[in-house]
Scaffold this active site. Structure first.
Site, PDB file in Angstrom:
ATOM      1  NE  ARG A  87      30.983 -52.758  38.285  1.00  0.00           N
ATOM      2  CZ  ARG A  87      31.152 -52.645  36.961  1.00  0.00           C
ATOM      3  NH1 ARG A  87      30.826 -53.625  36.141  1.00  0.00           N
ATOM      4  NH2 ARG A  87      31.660 -51.551  36.453  1.00  0.00           N
ATOM      5  CG  HIS A 131      28.368 -48.837  32.903  1.00  0.00           C
ATOM      6  ND1 HIS A 131      28.818 -49.981  33.543  1.00  0.00           N
ATOM      7  CD2 HIS A 131      28.451 -49.110  31.579  1.00  0.00           C
ATOM      8  CE1 HIS A 131      29.148 -50.905  32.652  1.00  0.00           C
ATOM      9  NE2 HIS A 131      28.931 -50.397  31.439  1.00  0.00           N
ATOM     10  CG  ASN A 304      35.164 -54.092  33.775  1.00  0.00           C
ATOM     11  OD1 ASN A 304      35.094 -54.517  34.927  1.00  0.00           O
ATOM     12  ND2 ASN A 304      34.348 -53.181  33.294  1.00  0.00           N
ATOM     13  CE1 TYR A 306      33.271 -58.832  28.858  1.00  0.00           C
ATOM     14  CE2 TYR A 306      34.432 -56.844  29.508  1.00  0.00           C
ATOM     15  CZ  TYR A 306      33.320 -57.660  29.570  1.00  0.00           C
ATOM     16  OH  TYR A 306      32.256 -57.307  30.364  1.00  0.00           O
ATOM     17  CD  GLU A 370      31.761 -54.733  32.745  1.00  0.00           C
ATOM     18  OE1 GLU A 370      32.079 -55.038  31.570  1.00  0.00           O
ATOM     19  OE2 GLU A 370      31.265 -53.640  33.058  1.00  0.00           O
TER      20      GLU A 370
HETATM   21  O1  IFM Z   1      28.632 -54.481  27.765  1.00  0.00           O
HETATM   22  C1  IFM Z   1      29.888 -53.965  28.047  1.00  0.00           C
HETATM   23  C2  IFM Z   1      29.861 -53.206  29.352  1.00  0.00           C
HETATM   24  O2  IFM Z   1      28.923 -52.196  29.350  1.00  0.00           O
HETATM   25  C3  IFM Z   1      31.214 -52.603  29.628  1.00  0.00           C
HETATM   26  N1  IFM Z   1      32.259 -53.590  29.525  1.00  0.00           N
HETATM   27  C4  IFM Z   1      32.270 -54.424  28.370  1.00  0.00           C
HETATM   28  C5  IFM Z   1      30.919 -55.055  28.148  1.00  0.00           C
HETATM   29  C6  IFM Z   1      30.943 -55.940  26.887  1.00  0.00           C
HETATM   30  O3  IFM Z   1      31.278 -55.187  25.777  1.00  0.00           O
END
Ligand code: IFM
Length: 464
Positions: A87, A131, A304, A306, A370
């Site tokens: 990606r 992005h 995405n 985290y 992500e």
């Molecule tokens: O590095 C970033 C990415 O560009 C977008 N999502 C979160 C990642 C980590 O902060």
């Protein structure tokens, strides 16, 4: 579950079907460098990173990972990891330097070469059109708070689509519009660095409008393609079981997740948030027909993830309203385990999010576009990083995806963020998310333990 042994670490093995796609992800400004080559004009990140104090260490993307010049070697590296798909994002200011007008053939040619190189390596290209690197020319004309930017985005999308759609099947319009809108226009910690909450609301709406317009035009152009959008999402739970904290969690969930997914999937902004905003004298700048465009059907939601969060409706002094008279929404980090970003490590919340998406937005296939973590890596003299922490993070989160699948969530792929250590926006190069170490002085790439573990995990799952 049988254990998978990696040096110094025993991890649970999880099983995914053969159709499950494994990948690695990057974005243009974070890795490409070559910011003034082949006709590229500045993006908002070129400008913002020059503002004193905006980026840690005064870092910028002028060279980054020099991927623009090292692309064939980087594709060979991707191939060596055994992934199905890669990606990457296209830099709008390379393709259409000022955000409107004719295509810049030399800039577009880079992505043409990258696509061919990936296909020759047996890796499926997955394109993200935006992005965060908005052409500075468009920001000068008002940026995302300006409605016209949505139409400019759709025009730009077609320039890329017309060139690559014969070989690229999967198209993501936007990456993490929350970051573009909120961090870029409300808090100002990301480019373009504006601090105007009403501008941020307008940016949300015009980003979503741009997504819908671009999706409609690409689909009308014909062919067999998969269209989607990627959102950054967490979980928002009340810090305590009180009405105040439940209210804060509702607001956080609404502003973080539902103001994107509800218009995209249900054709309406969530009424509770519309009411909250109205009480503050604010509103999304919706015009007739916009929500029909925004809710254009799409085939895949990129997730995405985290970390998850808790929220309190009380500040540290016991106040329930802030100085502007708005209800307090204060983040409280769950647990104690943290990454180098000071982000909580909450794999169980990942399962919670995925199951919730499946429940509240049914029928929408999910792909993890992500997931990953920054840690304070120490490279040995060969450049190798024995990153047990990142390996564990990936293992726990992949297991969390498997758990969500077992509970019925339709999750079709997983991309590790990121292929390479890279420019981590306002954190500069200090935070390393790569599964491959980059020595920025020499540009030597060295797969970390996590990359080898990821490669082996993919291989094992394929062979079952
Ligand atoms: O590095 C970033 C990415 O560009 C977008 N999502 C979160 C990642 C980590 O902060």
């Amino acid at each position: 579950m049988n254990p998978v042994a990696v040096p110094g670490l025993v991890l649970p093995e999880v099983t995914f079907p053969p159709s499950f796609k494994w990948g690695v992800a990057t974005s243009s400004y974070q890795i490409e460098g070559a910011v003034a080559e082949d006709g590229r004009a500045p993006s908002i990140w070129d400008t913002f990173s020059r503002v004193p104090g905006a980026v840690v260490g005064g870092d910028h993307g002028d060279v980054a990972c020099d991927h623009y010049h090292r692309m064939p070697q980087d594709v060979a590296l991707i191939k060596s990891l055994g992934v199905d798909t890669y990606r990457f994002s296209v830099a709008w200011p390379r393709v259409q330097p000022h955000g409107q007008g004719p295509v810049n053939p030399a800039g577009l040619a880079f992505y043409d070469r990258l696509t061919d190189e990936l296909l020759a390596a047996g890796v499926d290209p997955w394109v993200t059109l935006y992005h965060w690197d908005l052409p500075q020319g468009l920001e000068d004309a008002g940026g995302w708070p300006n409605r016209d930017t949505a139409y400019r985005f759709a025009d730009y999308a077609m320039l890329v689509f017309n060139k690559l759609s014969d070989r690229v099947t999967t198209w993501t319009t936007l990456n993490e519009p929350w970051c573009s809108a909120w961090l870029g226009y409300a808090t100002g910690v990301h480019a373009p660095g504006r601090k105007d909450p009403d501008a941020a609301l307008a940016a949300v709406h015009h980003l979503l409008l741009g997504h819908g317009l671009a999706t409609q035009r690409m689909r009308e152009a014909g062919g067999e393609h998969t269209f989607g959008i990627t959102l950054n999402m967490g979980t928002a739970d009340p810090a305590t079981d009180t009405e105040t904290d439940r209210g804060a969690a509702r607001r956080a969930d609404g502003m973080g997740l539902r103001i994107y997914l509800d218009p995209l999937c249900k054709g309406a902004y969530p009424q509770d948030i519309v009411d909250d905003l109205a009480a503050q004298g604010s509103a999304f700048p919706v015009r007739d027909g916009d929500l029909e465009i925004i809710s254009t059907p799409f085939e895949v939601l990129g997730v995405n993830f985290y970390f998850g969060q808790d929220f309190s409706g009380t500040d540290e002094h016991g106040n329930t309203v802030d100085t502007a008279g708005h209800p307090v929404v204060r983040e409280v980090k769950p647990g104690t385990a943290r990454t180098a970003m000071d982000w909580p490590i909450t794999p169980e919340r990942f399962t919670q999010l995925l199951v919730r998406l499946h429940r509240d937005y049914p029928g929408l296939p999910l792909v993890i576009t992500e997931n990953g973590a920054a840690f304070d890596d120490t490279a040995d003299e060969t450049g190798f990083v024995a990153d047990d922490d990142r390996t564990s993070y990936l293992a726990e989160h992949i297991a969390a995806v498997a758990a969500a699948r077992e509970q019925g969530a339709d999750i079709r792929g997983y991309f590790a963020w990121s292929l390479l250590d890279n420019f981590e926006w306002a954190e500069g190069y200090a935070k390393r998310f790569g599964i491959v170490h980059v020595d920025y002085a020499t540009q030597v790439r060295t797969p970390k333990q996590s990359a080898l573990w990821f490669r082996d995990t993919i291989t094992r799952n394929r062979s079952r």
